[in-house]
Scaffold this active site. Structure first.
Site, PDB file in Angstrom:
ATOM      1  N   ASN A 154       3.728  -4.271   6.839  1.00 15.82           N
ATOM      2  CA  ASN A 154       4.904  -3.812   6.086  1.00 15.82           C
ATOM      3  C   ASN A 154       5.626  -4.962   5.394  1.00 15.82           C
ATOM      4  OD1 ASN A 154       4.821  -0.949   6.579  1.00 15.82           O
ATOM      5  ND2 ASN A 154       5.380  -1.378   8.695  1.00 15.82           N
ATOM      6  N   ASP A 195      -2.149   9.508   2.040  1.00 15.80           N
ATOM      7  CA  ASP A 195      -1.475   8.323   1.504  1.00 15.80           C
ATOM      8  C   ASP A 195      -2.430   7.149   1.323  1.00 15.80           C
ATOM      9  OD1 ASP A 195      -1.956   7.487   4.100  1.00 15.80           O
ATOM     10  OD2 ASP A 195       0.143   7.484   4.702  1.00 15.80           O
ATOM     11  N   GLY A 227       6.947   1.892  10.216  1.00 19.79           N
ATOM     12  CA  GLY A 227       7.788   1.148   9.286  1.00 19.79           C
ATOM     13  C   GLY A 227       8.258  -0.193   9.797  1.00 19.79           C
TER      14      GLY A 227
END
Length: 224
Positions: free
Chosen positions: A118, A199, A89
């Site tokens: 990100n 994902d 992240g």
């Protein structure tokens, strides 16, 4: 006779005491031995500052391409080690906030910067992304480290202009700072959906060796 013996003994004890004192002072004057961490034979460090793609998201740490690269370095380049400071992240802002502490703590000879995806997925201003990456490169080069800048590509969710500008940013930064550039980390696996987890973003364990092999040709020359 006894008096003469006692006097001689006292003089001998006095002389021994002075010798002991002189030896103590001499030992205290010697420079302290350097801790083992400063021994010249310590390994040189490759510091990886990345996001989930380098933090082995969804896998064990040992399965990720960074750990696999560390294994190869241990075998082929003794005297080097890898420190993986990647965080899932992580944005370039987070990397820029951590970089000074990381380079001071680990004193790396090579810094691998794999950040920016990100930022783009969130549609953050690309000017800020470039600025943050420039700060990271500058901090690494400021301590004399070589830099490998690892680029990414993104889907055209925010339009083709944003997508192209994002990719161009890595090339321009590499040219500006004279760093080594790997344009796209996932190049060898990107076209096959089977290389990714559910994902559709993070590579599976079986794909990690191919990423390692993709990074190796540009990383290895920096270990000279």
């Amino acid at each position: 006779m006894k008096t003469r013996y006692a006097a001689t003994a006292r003089r001998l004890q006095w002389a021994i005491g002075w010798v002991a004192l002189l030896l103590t002072c001499a030992l205290q004057a010697q420079p302290a031995a350097r801790p083992a961490s400063f021994v010249a034979t310590d390994p040189r460090t490759v510091l990886v500052m990345g996001d989930s793609l380098s933090a082995a998201y969804g896998l064990s740490a040992a399965q990720g391409w960074v750990a696999l690269t560390a294994e190869r370095i241990a075998k082929q380049r003794p005297g080097w080690r890898v420190v993986n400071a990647s965080i899932s992240g992580e944005t370039t802002a987070g990397g820029a906030a951590r970089i000074v502490d990381a380079v001071v703590r680990h004193r790396p000879s090579v810094v691998v910067i794999e950040l920016g995806a990100n930022d783009a997925l969130r549609g953050l201003p690309l000017r800020e992304t470039r600025r943050n990456l420039a700060r990271m490169i500058g901090a690494a080069q400021g301590i004399g480290a070589k830099v490998l800048l690892v680029g990414m590509r993104i889907p055209p969710n925010y339009g083709p202009a944003y997508t192209m500008e994002f990719e161009r940013g890595y090339r321009e930064l590499a040219q500006r700072f004279g760093t080594t550039l790997l344009p796209f980390l996932l190049q060898p696996i990107a076209s096959d959906r089977g290389n990714f987890q559910g994902d559709n973003m993070h590579p599976v364990a079986a794909a990690q060796p191919r990423i390692r092999d993709h990074v190796w040709p540009v990383l290895e020359p920096l270990l000279d």
